[in-house]
Design a protein around this motif. Structure first.
Motif, PDB file in Angstrom:
ATOM      1  N   SER A 209     -15.581 -11.066  -0.168  1.00 22.60           N
ATOM      2  CA  SER A 209     -16.128 -11.591   0.995  1.00 22.60           C
ATOM      3  C   SER A 209     -14.731 -13.193   1.773  1.00 22.60           C
ATOM      4  CB  SER A 209     -17.387 -11.837   1.092  1.00 22.60           C
ATOM      5  OG  SER A 209     -17.746 -13.374   0.084  1.00 22.60           O
ATOM      6  N   LYS A 210     -14.402 -14.111   0.672  1.00 18.66           N
ATOM      7  CA  LYS A 210     -13.962 -15.137   1.401  1.00 18.66           C
ATOM      8  C   LYS A 210     -12.521 -14.570   1.362  1.00 18.66           C
ATOM      9  CE  LYS A 210     -12.803 -16.086  -3.700  1.00 18.66           C
ATOM     10  NZ  LYS A 210     -12.638 -17.517  -5.037  1.00 18.66           N
ATOM     11  N   TYR A 211     -11.670 -13.504   1.913  1.00 20.56           N
ATOM     12  CA  TYR A 211     -10.509 -12.821   2.142  1.00 20.56           C
ATOM     13  C   TYR A 211     -10.493 -12.138   2.679  1.00 20.56           C
ATOM     14  CZ  TYR A 211      -9.569 -13.863  -3.299  1.00 20.56           C
ATOM     15  OH  TYR A 211     -10.348 -14.726  -4.550  1.00 20.56           O
ATOM     16  N   GLN A 212      -9.342 -12.286   3.754  1.00 22.11           N
ATOM     17  CA  GLN A 212      -9.009 -11.037   4.753  1.00 22.11           C
ATOM     18  C   GLN A 212      -9.073 -10.180   4.174  1.00 22.11           C
ATOM     19  OE1 GLN A 212      -6.822 -12.984   7.529  1.00 22.11           O
ATOM     20  NE2 GLN A 212      -7.566 -15.253   7.237  1.00 22.11           N
ATOM     21  N   THR A 213      -8.725  -9.122   4.543  1.00 24.44           N
ATOM     22  CA  THR A 213      -8.182  -7.660   4.270  1.00 24.44           C
ATOM     23  C   THR A 213      -7.272  -6.806   5.097  1.00 24.44           C
ATOM     24  OG1 THR A 213     -10.241  -5.986   4.996  1.00 24.44           O
ATOM     25  CG2 THR A 213     -10.014  -6.856   2.397  1.00 24.44           C
ATOM     26  N   LEU A 214      -6.578  -6.566   3.862  1.00 24.03           N
ATOM     27  CA  LEU A 214      -5.423  -5.610   5.304  1.00 24.03           C
ATOM     28  C   LEU A 214      -5.458  -4.344   4.961  1.00 24.03           C
ATOM     29  CD1 LEU A 214      -2.646  -5.916   7.267  1.00 24.03           C
ATOM     30  CD2 LEU A 214      -1.291  -5.981   4.979  1.00 24.03           C
ATOM     31  N   THR A 215      -5.552  -3.104   6.117  1.00 22.70           N
ATOM     32  CA  THR A 215      -5.736  -1.451   5.413  1.00 22.70           C
ATOM     33  C   THR A 215      -4.134  -1.606   6.841  1.00 22.70           C
ATOM     34  OG1 THR A 215      -7.362  -1.448   7.356  1.00 22.70           O
ATOM     35  CG2 THR A 215      -8.317  -1.726   5.415  1.00 22.70           C
ATOM     36  N   THR A 216      -4.293   0.046   6.654  1.00 27.46           N
ATOM     37  CA  THR A 216      -3.638   0.896   7.406  1.00 27.46           C
ATOM     38  C   THR A 216      -4.039   2.412   7.891  1.00 27.46           C
ATOM     39  OG1 THR A 216      -0.783   1.699   7.307  1.00 27.46           O
ATOM     40  CG2 THR A 216      -2.111   1.504   5.124  1.00 27.46           C
ATOM     41  N   ASP A 217      -3.845   2.552   9.105  1.00 24.51           N
ATOM     42  CA  ASP A 217      -4.046   3.632  10.108  1.00 24.51           C
ATOM     43  C   ASP A 217      -3.101   4.890   9.026  1.00 24.51           C
ATOM     44  OD1 ASP A 217      -5.755   2.394  11.323  1.00 24.51           O
ATOM     45  OD2 ASP A 217      -4.161   2.722  13.241  1.00 24.51           O
ATOM     46  N   SER A 218      -2.256   4.417   7.991  1.00 30.88           N
ATOM     47  CA  SER A 218      -1.642   5.964   7.585  1.00 30.88           C
ATOM     48  C   SER A 218      -2.190   5.809   6.207  1.00 30.88           C
ATOM     49  CB  SER A 218      -0.296   4.891   6.997  1.00 30.88           C
ATOM     50  OG  SER A 218       0.815   4.398   8.434  1.00 30.88           O
ATOM     51  N   ILE A 219      -1.900   7.382   5.616  1.00 32.19           N
ATOM     52  CA  ILE A 219      -2.553   8.142   4.944  1.00 32.19           C
ATOM     53  C   ILE A 219      -1.717   8.786   3.918  1.00 32.19           C
ATOM     54  CG2 ILE A 219      -4.096  10.020   4.151  1.00 32.19           C
ATOM     55  CD1 ILE A 219      -5.649   9.864   6.583  1.00 32.19           C
ATOM     56  N   GLY A 220      -1.078   8.278   3.130  1.00 31.48           N
ATOM     57  CA  GLY A 220      -0.117   8.469   1.926  1.00 31.48           C
ATOM     58  C   GLY A 220      -0.487   7.901   0.881  1.00 31.48           C
ATOM     59  N   TYR A 221       0.685   7.795  -0.343  1.00 34.08           N
ATOM     60  CA  TYR A 221       0.795   7.437  -1.537  1.00 34.08           C
ATOM     61  C   TYR A 221       1.696   5.820  -0.876  1.00 34.08           C
ATOM     62  CZ  TYR A 221      -1.003  11.545  -4.345  1.00 34.08           C
ATOM     63  OH  TYR A 221      -1.121  12.065  -4.464  1.00 34.08           O
ATOM     64  N   VAL A 222       1.053   5.275  -1.659  1.00 33.51           N
ATOM     65  CA  VAL A 222       1.999   4.344  -1.856  1.00 33.51           C
ATOM     66  C   VAL A 222       3.658   4.454  -2.354  1.00 33.51           C
ATOM     67  CG1 VAL A 222       2.338   1.117  -1.909  1.00 33.51           C
ATOM     68  CG2 VAL A 222       0.031   1.717  -1.371  1.00 33.51           C
ATOM     69  N   GLN A 223       4.514   4.103  -1.675  1.00 36.05           N
ATOM     70  CA  GLN A 223       5.829   4.475  -2.583  1.00 36.05           C
ATOM     71  C   GLN A 223       6.536   3.245  -3.068  1.00 36.05           C
ATOM     72  OE1 GLN A 223       7.760   6.756  -0.132  1.00 36.05           O
ATOM     73  NE2 GLN A 223       7.107   8.833  -0.477  1.00 36.05           N
ATOM     74  N   MET A 224       6.534   2.257  -2.474  1.00 35.43           N
ATOM     75  CA  MET A 224       7.223   0.388  -2.992  1.00 35.43           C
ATOM     76  C   MET A 224       6.571  -0.189  -2.076  1.00 35.43           C
ATOM     77  SD  MET A 224      10.164  -1.771  -1.286  1.00 35.43           S
ATOM     78  CE  MET A 224       9.884  -1.199  -0.237  1.00 35.43           C
ATOM     79  N   VAL A 225       6.143  -1.595  -2.831  1.00 34.76           N
ATOM     80  CA  VAL A 225       6.172  -2.940  -2.676  1.00 34.76           C
ATOM     81  C   VAL A 225       7.072  -3.716  -2.296  1.00 34.76           C
ATOM     82  CG1 VAL A 225       4.089  -4.566  -2.997  1.00 34.76           C
ATOM     83  CG2 VAL A 225       3.472  -2.128  -3.934  1.00 34.76           C
ATOM     84  N   ASP A 226       7.427  -4.506  -1.750  1.00 33.74           N
ATOM     85  CA  ASP A 226       8.201  -5.533  -1.266  1.00 33.74           C
ATOM     86  C   ASP A 226       7.436  -6.716  -1.664  1.00 33.74           C
ATOM     87  OD1 ASP A 226      10.805  -6.612  -0.416  1.00 33.74           O
ATOM     88  OD2 ASP A 226      11.273  -5.441   0.892  1.00 33.74           O
ATOM     89  N   MET A 227       7.929  -7.169  -2.514  1.00 31.55           N
ATOM     90  CA  MET A 227       7.716  -7.842  -2.940  1.00 31.55           C
ATOM     91  C   MET A 227       8.094  -9.564  -2.945  1.00 31.55           C
ATOM     92  SD  MET A 227       4.339  -7.592  -5.348  1.00 31.55           S
ATOM     93  CE  MET A 227       4.885  -9.141  -6.271  1.00 31.55           C
ATOM     94  N   ALA A 228       9.737  -9.285  -2.520  1.00 27.55           N
ATOM     95  CA  ALA A 228       9.788 -10.574  -1.773  1.00 27.55           C
ATOM     96  C   ALA A 228       9.853 -10.536  -0.701  1.00 27.55           C
ATOM     97  CB  ALA A 228      11.469 -10.069  -1.682  1.00 27.55           C
ATOM     98  N   LYS A 229       9.335  -9.317   0.523  1.00 26.82           N
ATOM     99  CA  LYS A 229       9.103  -9.403   1.595  1.00 26.82           C
ATOM    100  C   LYS A 229       7.603 -10.713   1.374  1.00 26.82           C
ATOM    101  CE  LYS A 229       9.610  -7.017   5.932  1.00 26.82           C
ATOM    102  NZ  LYS A 229      10.360  -6.487   6.128  1.00 26.82           N
ATOM    103  N   ILE A 230       6.711  -9.911   0.974  1.00 29.90           N
ATOM    104  CA  ILE A 230       5.294 -10.841   0.535  1.00 29.90           C
ATOM    105  C   ILE A 230       5.172 -12.148   0.613  1.00 29.90           C
ATOM    106  CG2 ILE A 230       3.205 -10.687  -0.398  1.00 29.90           C
ATOM    107  CD1 ILE A 230       3.461  -7.139  -0.294  1.00 29.90           C
ATOM    108  N   GLN A 231       6.057 -12.431  -0.233  1.00 29.95           N
ATOM    109  CA  GLN A 231       6.406 -13.315  -1.188  1.00 29.95           C
ATOM    110  C   GLN A 231       7.095 -14.662   0.257  1.00 29.95           C
ATOM    111  OE1 GLN A 231       5.299 -15.124  -3.960  1.00 29.95           O
ATOM    112  NE2 GLN A 231       6.773 -17.103  -3.476  1.00 29.95           N
TER     113      GLN A 231
END
Length: 454
Positions: A209-231
């Protein structure tokens, strides 16, 4: 803030381009055109006076032979590759076709044949219109001989591989190799280079509850997470981002991609005087969170072998299940895949122990560990179910899981022991001949005795 292309995204893009059949032929076509026009550079130089003279007609004859033959061979190779894709889809699983398309030998062969055809057509045009002089003709002759040599060597190498292209054994090897690459890459960067995720996030039912959540309208498989961009975004916002969806997981609008801790504003203002401004800033920040962080998650309709270690295990299980179906009845393929599982899981167990004290690259991002239990479910549940009535598969299953259970990795060992027990119970229920049950019991008792008396 939109960071430039990162290493993670570049690696994903390169792997995606490798699966595109048109990339290498196009590159070779451009290279062949450039090679023809380099022959013009020899004209007008001091070297031109010392080069032997080659008859223009002889060069054009060689180029004509090449042009007529390369188009036929290129068409034949493309037809052979399409037949191999269809065969792989029928005999193994449609999920393996992308790996066959990215086969280097086949792509190099098709690219070489198409490139040689383009080279010969452009070279004939250049030579017929007297674009080059004697020195250029000689250089064009040398390039033609070189292209002939490359075509012959490529054809010989391709003939050796085309006989195996699309066959079940070759497909299993490609899928195992892809799974091994993904496992080694994940082990070289545990948790994708992020920190250990807190229990409040990673445990089901934890307090988020103490976190903000990020969702998306896209439906599919997560293929890649760009860690450097998130950092980079997390550093700028002075916050922590907790990844909730790993590559390979199915994303829907009701499932969070990540959780964001409360953002600390760098330029605080007096709330009593700027309440309306704060609301606008909050909406602006929320929009920025969505646009930047969403762009760090690559979502597609299919899973990717490169970033998802579990996908290779799933595809191998599909191949084994099809081989064990009554219409195919090929337990040997399933036994071969169990050997692949032994190599993959023992590699995972050994290297995971070596990388326990991992170097954290992204200190503002936390990532959950990949579930060992889920990996074993992906690999062994289907094979144990479909091969339970075959004594040879049941025995090999027990030996494979016993070998994996002897590793020093506790999580892997426990999961292997649990699946060996489940597979044994399935086999005892499915086997109808008492002699088969006795043989399986003898193997299990023998393995248990060895484990109790090392």
């Amino acid at each position: 803030m939109d960071a430039p292309i990162t290493v993670d995204r570049l690696r994903f893009l390169l792997f995606s381009l490798k699966e595109k059949l048109w990339v290498k032929p196009l590159s070779l076509c451009l290279l062949s055109i450039a090679a023809v026009f380099t022959s013009k550079l020899a004209d007008g130089t001091a070297l031109a006076q010392h080069l032997p003279k080659v008859e223009q007609a002889s060069v054009e004859t060689l180029l004509s032979i090449m042009a007529s033959s390369m188009l036929v061979i290129a068409t034949f190779s493309a037809g052979t590759m399409v037949s191999a894709y269809s065969s792989a889809s029928r005999s193994s699983t449609p999920r393996s076709v992308s790996l066959i398309i990215s086969d280097d030998a086949s792509q190099n062969a098709l690219s070489t044949f198409v490139g040689a055809f383009i080279f010969s057509v452009v070279a004939i045009t250049v030579s017929s219109n007297n674009f080059v002089e004697d020195a250029g003709i000689f250089l064009l002759f040398c390039l033609t001989c070189l292209v002939f040599a490359i075509v012959i060597l490529t054809f010989i190498r391709w003939v050796d591989s085309v006989a195996r292209l699309g066959r079940v054994g070759s497909t299993v090897q490609k899928v195992e190799a892809a799974a091994m690459r993904a496992i080694n890459h994940r082990l070289s960067t545990p948790r994708l280079g992020g920190k250990q995720q807190p229990k409040s996030v990673k445990e089901q039912g934890g307090d988020t509850s103490k976190y903000q959540t990020l969702t998306t309208d896209s439906i599919g498989y997560v293929q890649m997470v760009d860690m450097a961009k998130i950092q980079a975004w997390a550093e700028e916002q002075d916050t922590q981002v907790h990844i909730a969806m790993l590559p390979g997981q199915f994303c829907t609008p009701d499932r969070p991609l990540c959780y964001i801790e409360s953002v600390k504003q760098k330029h605080s203002v007096d709330n009593s005087k700027n309440k309306s401004s704060d609301k606008v800033d909050g909406k602006s920040n929320e929009k920025n969170n969505k646009s930047v962080l969403l762009s760090a998650f690559q979502i597609g309709s299919e899973r990717s072998f490169e970033a998802d270690p579990r996908y290779g295990l799933v595809v191998l299980s599909e191949i084994a299940s099809r081989a064990l179906s009554p219409s195919v009845n090929d337990p040997g393929t399933a036994i071969s895949i169990l050997g692949s599982y032994a190599r993959l899981f023992i590699q995972w167990a050994q290297k995971e122990n070596e990388n326990e004290a991992d170097d954290i690259k992204y200190h503002n991002v936390t990532v959950p560990d990949i579930s060992t239990e889920d990996m074993f479910d992906d690999a062994f549940t289907g094979v144990a179910r479909d091969g339970a009535s075959m004594i040879e598969v049941s025995i090999r299953m027990q030996k494979t899981l016993d070998a994996i259970a002897k590793t020093s990795n506790g999580k892997v060992s426990n999961a292997a022991t649990e699946h060996a027990k489940t597979a044994y119970e399935r086999s005892i229920d499915a086997l109808t001949y008492d002699g088969d049950k006795e043989a399986l019991n003898a193997i299990v008792n023998k393995l248990n005795q060895k484990n109790s008396n090392p």
